[in-house]
Design a protein around this motif. Structure first.
Motif, short mmCIF file in Angstrom:
data_model
loop_
_atom_site.label_atom_id
_atom_site.label_comp_id
_atom_site.label_asym_id
_atom_site.label_seq_id
_atom_site.Cartn_x
_atom_site.Cartn_y
_atom_site.Cartn_z
N THR A 49 -4.98 49.65 24.15
CA THR A 49 -6.28 50.37 23.72
C THR A 49 -6.11 50.69 22.08
O THR A 49 -7.21 50.84 21.39
CB THR A 49 -6.78 51.51 24.19
OG1 THR A 49 -5.52 52.51 24.27
CG2 THR A 49 -7.17 51.39 25.57
N SER A 50 -4.99 50.41 21.46
CA SER A 50 -4.75 50.30 20.08
C SER A 50 -5.15 49.23 19.20
O SER A 50 -5.01 49.14 18.12
CB SER A 50 -3.22 51.17 19.88
OG SER A 50 -3.20 52.23 20.41
N PHE A 51 -5.20 48.10 20.07
CA PHE A 51 -5.53 46.84 19.44
C PHE A 51 -6.43 45.88 19.92
O PHE A 51 -6.71 46.17 21.03
CB PHE A 51 -3.99 45.98 19.36
CG PHE A 51 -2.78 46.65 18.65
CD1 PHE A 51 -2.70 46.28 17.33
CD2 PHE A 51 -2.09 47.53 19.51
CE1 PHE A 51 -1.57 47.06 16.64
CE2 PHE A 51 -0.87 47.95 18.72
CZ PHE A 51 -0.79 47.81 17.45
N ALA A 52 -7.11 45.47 19.11
CA ALA A 52 -8.51 44.43 19.63
C ALA A 52 -8.17 43.57 20.47
O ALA A 52 -6.62 42.67 20.31
CB ALA A 52 -9.06 43.92 18.28
N GLU A 53 -8.73 43.17 21.65
CA GLU A 53 -8.51 42.18 22.49
C GLU A 53 -8.58 40.62 21.65
O GLU A 53 -9.37 40.53 21.11
CB GLU A 53 -9.32 42.21 23.72
CG GLU A 53 -9.05 40.93 24.72
CD GLU A 53 -9.97 41.11 26.01
OE1 GLU A 53 -10.38 40.25 26.70
OE2 GLU A 53 -10.21 42.39 26.35
N GLY A 54 -7.61 40.07 21.87
CA GLY A 54 -7.33 38.73 20.98
C GLY A 54 -6.08 38.68 20.30
O GLY A 54 -5.21 38.95 21.06
N SER A 55 -5.91 38.11 18.95
CA SER A 55 -4.77 37.72 18.59
C SER A 55 -3.86 38.92 18.30
O SER A 55 -2.81 39.02 18.54
CB SER A 55 -5.04 37.09 17.27
OG SER A 55 -3.58 36.77 16.41
N GLN A 56 -4.36 40.01 17.68
CA GLN A 56 -3.45 41.21 17.62
C GLN A 56 -3.04 41.71 18.88
O GLN A 56 -1.63 42.09 18.82
CB GLN A 56 -4.33 42.67 16.82
CG GLN A 56 -4.26 41.98 15.40
CD GLN A 56 -4.88 43.32 14.58
OE1 GLN A 56 -4.99 44.34 15.15
NE2 GLN A 56 -4.26 43.43 13.43
N ARG A 57 -3.73 41.88 19.93
CA ARG A 57 -3.12 42.69 21.19
C ARG A 57 -2.19 41.61 21.79
O ARG A 57 -1.08 41.72 22.27
CB ARG A 57 -4.32 42.80 22.03
CG ARG A 57 -3.71 43.46 23.34
CD ARG A 57 -4.84 43.55 24.56
NE ARG A 57 -5.95 44.61 23.88
CZ ARG A 57 -6.98 44.87 24.82
NH1 ARG A 57 -7.20 44.62 25.84
NH2 ARG A 57 -7.97 45.83 24.16
N ASP A 58 -2.44 40.08 21.71
CA ASP A 58 -1.54 39.20 21.92
C ASP A 58 -0.29 39.34 21.49
O ASP A 58 0.92 39.09 22.12
CB ASP A 58 -2.09 37.67 21.95
CG ASP A 58 -3.34 37.56 22.74
OD1 ASP A 58 -3.68 38.55 23.67
OD2 ASP A 58 -3.78 36.63 22.47
N ARG A 59 -0.14 39.71 20.06
CA ARG A 59 1.16 39.77 19.48
C ARG A 59 1.77 40.90 19.80
O ARG A 59 3.02 40.82 19.87
CB ARG A 59 0.64 39.63 17.93
CG ARG A 59 0.19 38.48 17.28
CD ARG A 59 -0.20 38.73 15.83
NE ARG A 59 0.96 39.03 14.99
CZ ARG A 59 0.85 39.65 13.89
NH1 ARG A 59 -0.46 40.03 13.35
NH2 ARG A 59 1.73 40.32 13.13
#
Length: 495
Positions: free
Chosen positions: A137-147
């Motif tokens: 929940t601290s990172f947007a679903e997508g590239s940032q959360r994947d990283r």
């Protein structure tokens, strides 16, 4: 620091801020510490047992006492974190873990140590879903959360594998007690830093906690895990093993019956009906089970076939640990290039092929093969871990992230628990059929176990191909509520 702080469209080009890196260090570091503590006493068990006066047959309880509550309470505490505040739950779990680690390091008797390990397991069950739902929940679903999930996966596997090495080093150079003390300063720093770095996160509404569901699922998971871990010591056909597993299955059936009837269920069965949750977690359970079981088989090979010391055997796994870290580091980039589904499938198949290649180890040679195959398998394993975690937690609103991560880590914990006793049973049967305990017989048992592991991983890959294929049953993405009234597009592969 909420999931809407960076939009999915922007995530691919916006780097982590300093604060986000600190959040990653805090939450992923906590996962590393938990994985480390799960395995760090494994190599130290003989020394520990002699120091405290454990019976040889009771040493397994040092690991089991941690595994039982950490696996059995995950779903309950994951839902509690959603309802009553993930950050508060994380801090409470970290405080308990720190105190339990200190108590375990000071333990004067076997019973005291087992109680401390059980408290560590309870704390781990509190920390794991809270930390992971705070991360997602601290990172947007997508590239940032994947990283972020890639970094977490790398540290998780590194913690488990480095625990084996570090436990041997610390025990040889200092004392087995130091293996528990090292978590104390880390826990203090994490408990203090969490309120500073992370905003509180919880569901908008706080329904009554489903106590009957909590009792049945916790009792069911505890009973199943107890039965499986007992099987390694007592055998699969003993009364203790069979009754425990049967009772656990009855309680889990009762749990699903309860959840279909209560107004505010502990687990929304609609979430379990999502193929990404059910089949994604199935692949996660298998990849963890076969990795931990493979580590056991190779430890058996190195010590009983090749005559290596526990410390040397631990260091031999360094290639596996390094490759796992690289897998986590590159996972987000690979997923960005080929997609989550292909990354999951390729990771599982790479782990399967590498495990099968280990069948060609022999009594007098094969160390280069062992190093290369374990490294390749470790890379594939981490790619699969990140792929399944993204699959199992994507497309869900923020208020269900604690439940989703609790389910994912319940599958992981079951995998870690199931892998060793299942493959140990296969190996033992192979050793007996080969004529006893000589090096050749042990090698035959190890080879049988490795083939079973490779077959299970191949099956997991086929499951991912057949049930998690993007666009299966429906093609276009649709909007789902994000928990704050917004409509978030959800790709078909995330449903």
């Amino acid at each position: 620091m909420t999931s809407e702080s960076v939009t999915p469209a922007d995530a691919g080009r916006v780097p982590f801020t300093t604060r986000q890196w600190l959040v990653i260090a805090l939450l992923c570091g906590a996962q590393f510490m938990l994985a480390l503590d799960f395995s760090i006493l494994s190599v130290a068990l003989p020394v520990l047992g002699e120091d405290l006066g454990f019976e040889l047959s009771d040493l397994q309880w040092v690991v089991t006492a941690f595994a039982l509550p950490s696996g059995g309470l995950l779903l309950f505490f994951g839902r509690a974190a959603d309802l009553y505040g993930r950050r508060n739950w994380f801090v409470a779990g970290m405080v308990l873990f720190t105190v339990a680690s200190l108590a375990g390091g000071l333990a004067p008797t076997p019973g005291f140590l087992l109680a401390a390990r059980a408290a560590q397991g309870v704390a781990a069950a509190m920390l794991t879903p809270a930390a992971m739902s705070l991360l997602t929940t601290s990172f947007a679903e997508g590239s940032q959360r994947d990283r972020a999930l890639g970094i977490n996966g790398a540290l998780l596997s590194l913690g488990f594998l480095s625990g084996v090495v570090l436990g041997g080093v610390l025990t040889d150079l200092t004392s087995w007690r130091v293996t528990l003390f090292i978590s104390v300063p880390v826990g203090i720093v994490a408990a203090v830093a969490a309120p500073i770095l992370i905003k509180e996160s919880r569901a908008d509404e706080t329904p009554r906690l489903d106590l009957l569901g909590a009792v049945t699922v916790t009792g069911g998971l505890l009973s199943v895990i107890f039965g499986i871990t007992s099987a390694e010591r007592n055998g699969w056909s003993t009364t203790t093993t069979l009754v425990s597993i049967a009772a656990g299955l009855v309680l889990l059936i009762a749990f699903f019956t309860v959840e279909s009837r209560v107004a505010d269920p502990l687990v929304d069965l609609r979430v379990l009906r999502r193929r990404t949750v059910s089949w994604g977690n199935t692949t996660g359970l298998i990849t963890f089970a076969m990795m931990t079981g493979m580590v056991f088989l190779l430890t058996l090979y190195m010590q009983q076939v090749r005559g290596m010391s526990p410390l040397d055997a631990g260091f031999t796994f360094a290639s596996l640990g390094i490759a796992a870290v690289l897998g986590g580091a590159f996972a987000a980039g690979i997923i960005g290039a080929i997609g989550v589904h292909r990354a999951l499938v390729y990771g599982l198949l790479l782990q399967a092929v590498s495990t099968a290649a280990l069948y060609f180890l022999d009594v007098t040679s094969g160390m280069p093969l062992l190093l290369i195959a374990t490294a390749t398998g470790g890379f594939g394993h981490l790619l699969a871990v990140v792929g399944y975690m993204i699959t199992a937690t994507s497309g869900l609103p923020d208020h269900e992230q604690g439940l989703a991560t609790g389910l994912a880590y319940t599958g992981q914990q079951l995998g870690v628990t199931v892998g060793t006793p299942v493959l140990a049973t296969v190996a033992a049967a192979g050793i007996d059929s080969a004529g006893g305990g000589g090096a050749s017989a042990v090698l035959a048992g190890v080879q049988d176990g490795l083939l079973v592991a490779a077959g299970a991983l191949l099956l997991a890959g086929l499951v991912a191909i057949g049930f998690l294929r993007p666009g299966r049953n429906d093609g276009a993405e649709r909007a789902e509520p994000a928990g704050d009234g917004r409509q978030v597009p959800v790709p078909a592969e995330a449903r």
